[in-house]
Motif scaffolding. Sequence first.
Motif, PDB file in Angstrom:
ATOM      1  N   TYR A  38      -3.599  -6.751  -7.477  1.00 19.39           N
ATOM      2  CA  TYR A  38      -3.703  -5.846  -6.028  1.00 19.39           C
ATOM      3  C   TYR A  38      -3.944  -4.515  -6.442  1.00 19.39           C
ATOM      4  O   TYR A  38      -4.797  -3.807  -5.696  1.00 19.39           O
TER       5      TYR A  38
ATOM      6  N   HIS B 202      -7.109  -2.011  -5.243  1.00 14.98           N
ATOM      7  CA  HIS B 202      -6.546  -1.070  -4.404  1.00 14.98           C
ATOM      8  C   HIS B 202      -7.021   0.415  -5.210  1.00 14.98           C
ATOM      9  O   HIS B 202      -7.649   1.354  -4.402  1.00 14.98           O
TER      10      HIS B 202
ATOM     11  N   ASP C 107       0.952  -1.199   0.134  1.00 17.98           N
ATOM     12  CA  ASP C 107      -0.115   0.069   0.019  1.00 17.98           C
ATOM     13  C   ASP C 107       0.704   1.336  -0.015  1.00 17.98           C
ATOM     14  O   ASP C 107       0.392   2.220  -0.800  1.00 17.98           O
TER      15      ASP C 107
ATOM     16  N   LYS D 142      -8.353  -7.222  -2.944  1.00 15.37           N
ATOM     17  CA  LYS D 142      -7.107  -7.043  -2.405  1.00 15.37           C
ATOM     18  C   LYS D 142      -6.783  -8.061  -1.317  1.00 15.37           C
ATOM     19  O   LYS D 142      -5.518  -8.652  -1.321  1.00 15.37           O
TER      20      LYS D 142
END
Length: 433
Positions: free
Chosen positions: A186, A190, A132, A198
């Motif tokens: 992913y 996101h 992230d 995710k």
Amino acid sequence: MAEVKVPKRIENSIMNALQGGVVPRIGLGYIAVGRDLEIEAMLKDIEIIEDGGSTFRFLTGDYGSGKTFLLQTIKEHVISRGFVVADADLSPERSLVGTGNKKKGLATYRELMRNLSIKTSPEGGGLGKVLDNWLDAMWMEAAKKITGGVSGMELEKMVTNSILSIIMDMQGMVHGYDFANILIIYWKAHKSGDMETKSKALRWLRGEYATKKEAKCDLGVNNIINDEEWFDYIKIWSEFFVKIKYNGFIIMIDEMINIYRYRNSTTRYKNYETMLMMYNDSLQGKAKYLGIIMGGTPNALEDTSRGVFRYEALKSRLSAGRFSGYESVNLMAPIIKIQPLTKSELVILLEKLRDIHADLYDYDVMVLTSDIVKLIEKIFKELPLHEITPRYIIRDFINILNTMCQNKDETFEHIISQYHFSKDVEETIELDE
């Protein structure tokens, strides 16, 4: 009181762990003593890794000697220098490779991923945060490059291109295509706020899918991380972490004794074979930006009947790292053997623990340095040298502090005159496969 103020949360973590005979996962810098040479040697490896090389070290020490403590201390050092660190203990359920349908190597990979640590997540669980942070940084970087009116769609395209340029570079590696594909999934999740997807992608990256069918159903991918190939993904992670601005990747695998304990020689052989592959890949340029540290007792390494040295290909590579005694120190060899703490170092260690204990439980220090010196002398007088280990000294000393804290009329001398010191005994159980 201690010169450096230790946060209460860390004090509590230190005391709870040490009383239980285990090593704290945080705060070791507040109590570390006497390992400067070993840490310096390990930190020299860091320079090699930062330059794109890879290293492999064995760290050995007798049961309770402080081996695991040193590993965790090294972890704190390298995390502070911008590295990603993952650690795992081998166990009856975890090894380097399983036999039959037992996925014990994959279990070790899963443990490494669960314990993945960075500076802002020193206790593990940092994989999702790493990803992230990277994706958020891509947005910030793209935004800084904007020199005029740019639509949201154009900004998103810039970010996507930046992310894809990193991911696509991974596709040429073994299993790199699958890895890159999951990262794309992913990223899209996101971007859209799809937390469920995710989570599934993160689960794949952690090696937590049991079957290809399940992964295909959830993510549309045809492969999963398996027992035989998990180390290929460690090598992918090491290069990926550097691409997203970390300085390298260190994995620490402790408790090699659990391989030694297998009754089945074939199981031991397969694990040593995997260990040799990891060793060769690290030192022959097949891995980049990767450091591997494996910990165990000298017996687990040097026993020629069932230890690592039973496997001739490894023995021939590591024999330069053998030690005939504590007088021999070669910190450039692939094997580093922990030296015992001196009496003065043990005194300093117990002083630190005394001060932390007093601060945590809010009382005035009741044990003088002269008392600690008497305690150390008593231990060295009553017990054989080979039975004296930091673990049991620390554990018993904290028990004494607890007693004094709760019984204000007791004197230190009276307590230790009646105290029977325990000793660490290495478990000799054997494991079935």
